[in-house]
Scaffold this motif. Sequence first.
Motif: not given
Length: 178
Positions: A145-146, A113-114, A134-135, A149-153
Motif C-alpha cells: 500500500k502506497i 515493495h509493490a 494505491t494498493a 496521493p500523487q503516486f496513483c495518477p
Amino acid sequence: MAKLLTILCLLLMSPFAWSAAPKVPLPVAVKTAAPDLHLLGAGHLNWLFFSVYNAALWISSDQYTPTQTFALGIDYERSFSSHELVKTSLKEMRRLDDLDAAQLAKYRTDLQHAFPDVKAGDQIVGLCMPGKYTAFYYNGVLHSKIDDPQFCPDFFAIWLSPHTQVPGLRKKLLDRHE
C-alpha cells in the motif's frame, strides 16, 4: 477475384480478427475494498511476436475518471523480475511526467515493495483510491500500500494517459470503439 475472397475469408476466420476481450478476474479482496467497481474494458498486450499480458480496467462510476476509484489488473503471460517491472515503470513515469530526482527515488522504493517477481499466470491488481492511497494485490492478496496521493495518477498514466506507449491497449481499457 476468387483469390482475394479466399484471403478475406481466412482473415475473418482468424482468431485475431474477432478475438473477444480477455477475461481478467477482479480478486475478492479488491471487491471487498472497493465494492462499487465494475469492468469498463480489457485488452491484450503483445510485444513484437510475444504475448506479454492481459489487462482490465474496473471503475466505480459511469465512465473512467482519474478522480474516482478504479483498479487496473494485469494477468501476466511471461515472467518478469521485480527489477524489470520497477525499471520499466519508472522509465515510463519519467517519460510521461517531469518528475524530479527525489520523487523518482521515492517511487523506486515504493515500486520495489509493490512488485514481486512474476511468472506466467500471476496477477497484479493496482487499486487507486484517488487522493488517498494505491494498493497492490498480488495473486488476490494485498501485497503493498502506497500512502501517496500523487503516486496513483503518475503510475497509472503508464496505461491511461493519452500519451501512453500502448494506445491500442488504452483504447480497449477505456472501452472506446472509435
